[in-house]
Design a protein around this motif. Structure first.
Motif, short mmCIF file in Angstrom:
data_model
loop_
_atom_site.label_atom_id
_atom_site.label_comp_id
_atom_site.label_asym_id
_atom_site.label_seq_id
_atom_site.Cartn_x
_atom_site.Cartn_y
_atom_site.Cartn_z
N LYS A 166 0.91 -1.20 -0.31
CA LYS A 166 0.12 0.00 -0.05
C LYS A 166 0.73 1.20 0.10
O LYS A 166 0.32 2.21 -0.57
CB LYS A 166 -0.87 0.03 1.36
N GLY A 167 1.98 1.19 0.73
CA GLY A 167 2.61 2.64 0.78
C GLY A 167 3.24 2.89 -0.48
O GLY A 167 3.47 3.90 -1.09
N GLN B 215 0.46 3.93 -2.75
CA GLN B 215 0.16 5.36 -2.54
C GLN B 215 1.22 6.46 -3.17
O GLN B 215 0.66 7.44 -3.69
CB GLN B 215 -0.17 5.50 -1.06
N ASN B 216 2.33 6.09 -2.75
CA ASN B 216 3.45 6.97 -3.41
C ASN B 216 3.18 6.99 -5.07
O ASN B 216 3.73 8.23 -5.45
CB ASN B 216 4.78 6.54 -3.16
#
Length: 79
Positions: free
Chosen positions: A61-62, A65-66
């Motif tokens: 997810k990180g 998202q980036n």
């Protein structure tokens, strides 16, 4: 055969593309094609309106998202 690019049905092209396509805006999914349904083992109805982050594993997810934020920045930089 299509005579002109004006006559191409792009929604049909997206639907039958072999590549998974997810279209979203403001972190809400508005469209996924059949390949994305198969890849994420879901249906359009289940994910439409949800966040694109919801269909990825927590560990990804990180990075996702980036990537989304980077795309938004590129778009807003074009104004």
């Amino acid at each position: 055969m299509v005579e002109s690019i004006v006559d191409v049905d792009y929604k049909e092209v997206m639907e039958y593309s072999l590549d998974p396509l997810i279209i979203h805006t403001d972190y809400k999914i508005i469209y996924i094609n059949k390949a994305a349904e198969k890849l994420f083992q879901t249906t359009k109805e289940e994910v439409t309106g949800s966040s694109p982050l919801d269909i990825f594993q927590e560990t990804s997810k990180g990075a996702i998202q980036n990537r989304i934020l980077s795309a938004y920045e590129k778009i807003s930089g074009c104004d």
